[in-house]
Each structure stands twice: as structure tokens, then as C-alpha cells.
Write a protein that holds these residues in place. Structure first.
Motif, short mmCIF file in Angstrom:
data_model
loop_
_atom_site.label_atom_id
_atom_site.label_comp_id
_atom_site.label_asym_id
_atom_site.label_seq_id
_atom_site.Cartn_x
_atom_site.Cartn_y
_atom_site.Cartn_z
N PRO A 126 13.77 -11.73 11.26
CA PRO A 126 12.72 -12.60 10.69
C PRO A 126 11.51 -11.83 10.16
O PRO A 126 11.08 -10.83 10.74
CB PRO A 126 12.31 -13.49 11.87
N VAL A 127 10.99 -12.31 9.03
CA VAL A 127 9.77 -11.76 8.42
C VAL A 127 8.79 -12.92 8.22
O VAL A 127 9.11 -13.89 7.54
CB VAL A 127 10.07 -11.11 7.05
N ALA A 128 7.62 -12.82 8.84
CA ALA A 128 6.58 -13.84 8.67
C ALA A 128 5.61 -13.36 7.60
O ALA A 128 5.01 -12.29 7.74
CB ALA A 128 5.85 -14.06 9.99
N SER A 129 5.48 -14.12 6.53
CA SER A 129 4.61 -13.70 5.42
C SER A 129 3.38 -14.59 5.32
O SER A 129 3.46 -15.79 5.56
CB SER A 129 5.37 -13.78 4.09
N SER A 130 2.27 -13.97 4.94
CA SER A 130 1.07 -14.73 4.61
C SER A 130 0.28 -13.91 3.61
O SER A 130 0.55 -12.72 3.43
CB SER A 130 0.23 -15.01 5.86
N SER A 131 -0.68 -14.54 2.93
CA SER A 131 -1.44 -13.83 1.90
C SER A 131 -2.93 -13.90 2.21
O SER A 131 -3.60 -14.85 1.84
CB SER A 131 -1.18 -14.46 0.53
N PRO A 132 -3.44 -12.87 2.92
CA PRO A 132 -4.86 -12.90 3.25
C PRO A 132 -5.72 -12.68 2.00
O PRO A 132 -5.25 -12.11 1.02
CB PRO A 132 -5.01 -11.71 4.22
N ASP A 133 -6.97 -13.16 2.06
CA ASP A 133 -7.90 -12.95 0.94
C ASP A 133 -8.44 -11.53 0.99
O ASP A 133 -8.74 -11.01 2.06
CB ASP A 133 -9.07 -13.93 1.02
N ARG A 134 -8.57 -10.93 -0.17
CA ARG A 134 -9.12 -9.57 -0.24
C ARG A 134 -10.63 -9.67 -0.36
O ARG A 134 -11.15 -10.21 -1.35
CB ARG A 134 -8.54 -8.86 -1.47
#
Lengths: 254, 320
Positions: A203-211
Motif C-alpha cells: 500500500p501507498v498512501a498519497s497526499s499533496s501538502p501545500d508548499r
């Protein structure tokens, strides 16, 4: 035991470095990607800790979608799952990188309990910031040891060795702790074919944090000017030996 | 004019070389302002620093500081920077310097720029810093009221100003948490052999050695020259030689009078570790190998033939 290991996808720089037109990145048209040597060893160390003590190892990266390749690589040698903090490919400074990792650690720990050990490479192969590990440690109120070339864990304590002039310094810190390792702490294994197959379904948990705004703001890269040397050829094959001896003698090392 | 604080790391009563270089950068940044030096524990080293450009020296003394404690050093540095109102905090670009300055920056919630080779005051301050172990440079702006950085090793020249400075000893405030990371023991280095980082001559083998056994001629020549044995990363990855012998960005950075690189192609990673060598002799089958662009002298040929021939010629020369 729960172990987190942080890696960074970097170009597999081998020979001459060429830059993109905007001079903000290495031109990777003809270059592959990898994780840096310190981090390869950090992944191996994470897998070994779990082999010795049980539990799970989690590999984390902050990087573009393509960095999934490096996460799969780490899982192919034994990491159990992955956390991918997905970026648009822009450079993140060390302070914002550490901030995003701390956010991901807190979220994972809220669900699964604390990571006993967070492993990082001593410095990233490309940006060489020397600080993500200690920033993570500071934010989480944990001890950090850096420059580590030997690690063992027992009874809730990590014993870590660091090279120093004429020997090694030994640290002992209470877990949970952050450990920044150097290449040479181990010799990483190669992934096996079954390992690669297994990695595909982990499993790979992905998210996109703000830069956030960059406080160490990279503006431009520069390939340092080096004097193009023309080596003086002393000869070919074994016949050159006498000329080499004369050179050794003339520079006073014989 | 600026107020500058420089961490001067020491060993056995003397300031580290790179720390004196950092002090030279500090003096440049102060531009006539105060150059404060902070020394942890080492009174003998502190006494010397006026001559190297410090206008005042702060000597932190504490019973718990007899062994390296990077978080304690960072706290002392950060507290002192605050009380002095320093606009630049500078340290040496070494393992120790980088970890202490990084910890001080984390503590203060400020950015940190490691291994700077140029610093231009202004708003914002801009720096040139090392990437890829110095194979690439980065120009960056630092957006902070206090700029925390380290000086890249062997870029700035330490300047003996002949000056003098008062040494003010003080007992820093430290909590148990600051001392949680502290050296509790030492493992002595195995005796014998020549230290790679200090060696006057280094003889390395690369992938061209072909196998662990292929290092026989490398070890033989090194023995004859009283040289340290080195190798490339390809060799340690293959398990032919230990990582302690690796010359490179992630191995040891060397600065010998003469570096003999046999069967080493000269990858970026390797050149980052040997660019401090005064002279490089490359022995390689391939006249187009990247190492040739860094070498002063070259022998074109198979190291398995060339190295034994050199060793034999040295024996003949000595026998004569």
C-alpha cells in the motif's frame, strides 16, 4: 517496533552536469533517478531493524508523482508500505520538507502509534542541507543523532556510533528518536525478483501538502567553472613505469 | 556593519581549521562590526582567537560539557545570538558544524544554509552554496532577520590578523533535554594503516580492478609509498573493499600531495571526494574516461599491468 525511513528522488548524476534552460534543475533528459547513497543505507537499516525486532517499516518521500518508483524500490527490499507526499516537481527547501514530513508523521502516529525510530540520510545527495532530521526531531520533541555509521537498538534505547578523529563517538538516546545515517552503516541488499513483485501490491498512501513560501529560496544553479585540465600522458602500459617513478621522485613522495 | 557570531569548534586545545576559515568569513560579514566567537569548553583554543579575527571571545564552561553534546551547543549558540542581537550566525562546514548550526536554526525556527562559498549582505541576504558535494552550486536568497549558515570547507582563507581579544568565560543555562544527546563513550580506531583523510599519498582502485583480488597491486604500491588505500563507490557497492576506504561525496574527502587513481572512471561522486588532491595521476585503459579531465598525469593502460610494473620499478630504484 515501528520504523519510518525518509528518502528523496534525485538524478543519478554520473558525469558532466548540464542544467535546464531556466537553470533551476539538472537536465535529466539522459539521466535516470535514484535515492542518494545515504538513504539507500537508511532503507536497508530500517528493514534490518524490523527483521531483528519485528514490527513494520514505512518508507516516506516528498517528491513528484514519479518518485513512486523510489518508494517501490524501497518496498522491494522489504519496507512494508509507503507514504507519498506528492509535489508538482518544484524544489522544496529543507525547512518546508521537514514541516511536511512532521505533518505526515503526526497523522500516521495518531492512527498507528509512535515510530520508535525515524531514519533519514545525513544530507540529501543533491541539496546537501544537513538539517531535515534535526528539524523533524525538534518539532516532535525527540532526540536526533547525526552522522551515524553504526546503530543498535535494545530496551528502548538506541546506541549510535559516529566517526570522529581517531575513532568513533558513541551516543545513547531514548526511543523514540531520529537517526541520520551515512553510507557505510551497512551494505544494502539488491532487490530480488519476488521482492519486486511483492512491492507492486504494497500500500501507498498519497497526499499533496501545500508548499509554503521558501525561506531558503533557490534562485539559480551554477555548474562551477573548473579549469579544463589536459593530463600529461606519461606513457602506455607497463612501459610507462619508469616515467611514473621519475614523477614520484620529482614530487617528493618516493 | 553587522554583528556576527561564529561558532568555533575545537579539538585538543586548538581551533578546527575550517572554524578559523568560518571566522574569516565572519570578519568579512561584520564589515567593521563586532565579530563574536563562541567556544565550548576549550579555554586554550579560545585564547588564540583574537589573532584570527575575533573581536570578543565567549567561552562556555559547564561540568556536563566535557563530551560533545550538539543540542547543548546549539542552545548556547542560539541564546548567545539572541542576547548579542547577531544578524549572522556562522559555523564551520564540517559534520559537527553543520549539525550544531542546523539544530540552532531548528530551535530558533529559522532557515539554515549549509556549506556556503559566498555570502552577499543585503535584503535579502544571498548566498552561493554547495550541492552534490560541491559538483554543483546553488544561488539562494535567505529570507530571515538572522542568517544562519556554515562556511564551506577550504574556501575562505583563515587570516592571522595579529589582533587580540578578551575571553569572557560564562556558565550557560542548560536543561536535561539539552544534554539528552551526548557522547557517552568512544570506540578507538583500529591501529595501523594510514588515515585516508590525512594521507600525503593515496592509491585508489576502481571498477577496473575487476574483483577483490584485483586490489593486490593497489595495496602493494600503497605499501611501497607509505600511502593510504582508497577506492571508488562502485568498489564498495560490489563488496570488494570496505566503505572506510571509499573516496567520494559520500565517502572520505581527501587532500593528498599525490592521488593515484587506477581503474577509476571518475564519476561526479568520486571527483567530489578527490578534488582537494594537489596532483592526480590517472591510470586507465580508456583515454576518454572522465577522470582524465581532472588528472594532471595519465598512464593509458590496464592497471593490472601498470601497477605491478610501477612497484617493480620503485624496488629497482631503491635497490640501486
Amino acid at each position: 517496533m515501528r520504523v519510518l525511513v525518509c528518502v528523496k528522488r534525485v538524478p543519478a548524476v554520473a558525469g558532466l552536469i548540464t542544467l535546464t534552460e531556466d537553470e533551476r534543475a539538472i537536465d535529466t533528459k539522459y539521466v535516470g533517478f535514484q535515492v542518494g547513497p545515504h538513504e539507500e543505507c537508511a532503507v536497508e537499516e530500517a528493514v534490518r531493524l524490523v527483521e531483528a525486532h519485528g514490527g513494520e517499516s514505512v518508507v516516506l518521500t516528498l517528491g513528484p508523482a514519479e518518485a513512486l518508483e523510489q518508494l517501490r524500490e524501497a518496498m522491494s527490499i522489504g519496507a512494508n508500505r509507503a507514504i507519498h507526499l506528492v509535489t508538482d516537481g518544484a524544489d522544496w527547501d529543507a525547512e518546508s520538507t521537514a514541516g511536511a514530513i512532521v505533518g505526515a508523521i503526526r497523522a500516521d502516529e495518531a492512527a498507528n502509534g509512535p515510530f520508535d525510530v525515524v531514519l533519514v540520510g545525513n544530507e540529501a545527495a543533491d541539496s546537501g542541507g544537513y538539517q531535515v532530521g534535526v528539524r523533524i526531531a525538534r518539532a516532535l520533541g525527540r532526540p536526533a543523532v547525526t552522522g551515524i555509521k553504526g546503530l543498535s537498538v535494545a530496551d528502548g534505547t538506541a546506541r549510535a556510533e559516529q566517526e570522529a578523529a581517531s575513532g568513533r563517538n558513541v551516543f545513547e538516546v531514548k526511543l523514540p528518536a531520529v537517526v541520520a545515517v551515512l553510507e557505510g552503516i551497512n551494505l544494502p541488499r539488491y532487490p530480488s525478483v519476488p521482492g519486486r513483485l511483492r512491492a507492486k501490491s504494497k500500500p501507498v498512501a498519497s497526499s499533496s501538502p501545500d508548499r509554503p513560501a521558501q525561506r531558503l529560496e533557490m534562485r539559480r544553479l551554477v555548474v562551477p567553472a573548473t579549469e579544463a585540465k589536459q593530463a600529461q600522458v606519461l606513457g602506455r602500459g607497463a612501459e610507462a613505469a619508469q616515467a611514473v617513478v621519475e614523477l614520484l621522485s620529482s614530487v617528493g613522495v618516493l | 556593519m553587522a554583528t556576527v557570531l561564529v561558532l568555533v569548534t575545537t579539538a585538543d586545545g586548538a581551533a578546527d581549521k575550517v572554524a578559523l576559515q568560518a571566522l574569516a568569513l565572519g570578519r568579512q560579514l561584520a564589515d567593521g562590526g563586532a565579530v563574536h566567537a563562541l567556544v565550548i569548553g576549550d579555554a586554550a583554543a579560545a585564547a588564540e582567537l583574537g589573532a584570527w579575527g575575533a573581536s570578543s571571545v565567549h567561552l562556555a564552561q559547564h561540568p556536563q560539557l566535557d563530551a560533545p553534546a550538539p543540542d547543548a551547543a546549539a542552545r548556547i549558540l542560539d541564546d548567545l545570538a539572541g542576547s548579542l542581537g547577531a544578524t549572522f550566525v556562522v559555523g564551520p562546514g564540517t559534520e559537527e558544524g553543520n549539525t550544531v548550526l542546523a539544530r540552532a536554526a531548528a530551535r530558533a525556527g529559522l532557515p539554515f544554509a549549509a556549506n556556503c562559498s559566498a555570502v552577499t549582505p543585503g535584503s535579502p541576504v544571498t548566498v552561493t552554496r554547495s550541492r552534490w558535494g560541491g559538483s554543483l552550486l546553488e544561488e539562494a536568497a535567505i529570507h530571515a532577520d538572522r542568517v544562519i549558515l556554515t562556511a564551506a570547507a577550504h574556501v575562505f582563507e583563515a587570516v592571522d590578523t595579529g589582533g587580540s581579544a578578551d575571553v569572557a568565560a560564562f556558565t550557560p543555562a542548560l536543561d536535561d533535554a539539552d544534554l539528552a544527546v551526548r557522547v557517552v563513550g568512544r570506540v578507538p580506531a583500529p591501529s595501523g594503516g594510514v588515515s585516508l583523510s590525512d594521507a600525503k599519498v593515496v592509491v585508489s582502485g576502481g571498477r577496473g580492478a575487476g574483483s577483490a583480488d584485483g586490489f593486490g597491486p593497489v595495496v602493494e604500491l600503497a605499501g611501497l609509498l607509505g600511502a593510504a588505500v582508497g577506492c571508488s563507490r562502485a568498489v564498495t557497492i560490489a563488496g570488494w573493499r570496505p566503505h572506510t576506504e571509499q573516496v567520494g561525496q559520500t565517502g572520505t574527502k581527501i587532500a593528498p600531495e599525490l592521488y593515484i587513481a587506477a581503474g577509476v572512471s571518475g564519476a561526479t561522486q568520486h571527483l567530489a571526494g578527490c578534488k582537494g588532491a594537489k596532483r592526480i595521476l590517472a591510470i586507465n585503459k580508456d583515454p576518454e574516461a572522465p577522470i582524465m579531465t581532472a588528472a594532471d598525469y595519465a598512464v593509458i593502460g590496464d592497471m593490472a599491468e601498470v601497477l605491478p610494473a610501477i612497484s617493480a620499478a620503485i624496488r629497482r630504484a631503491r635497490g640501486a
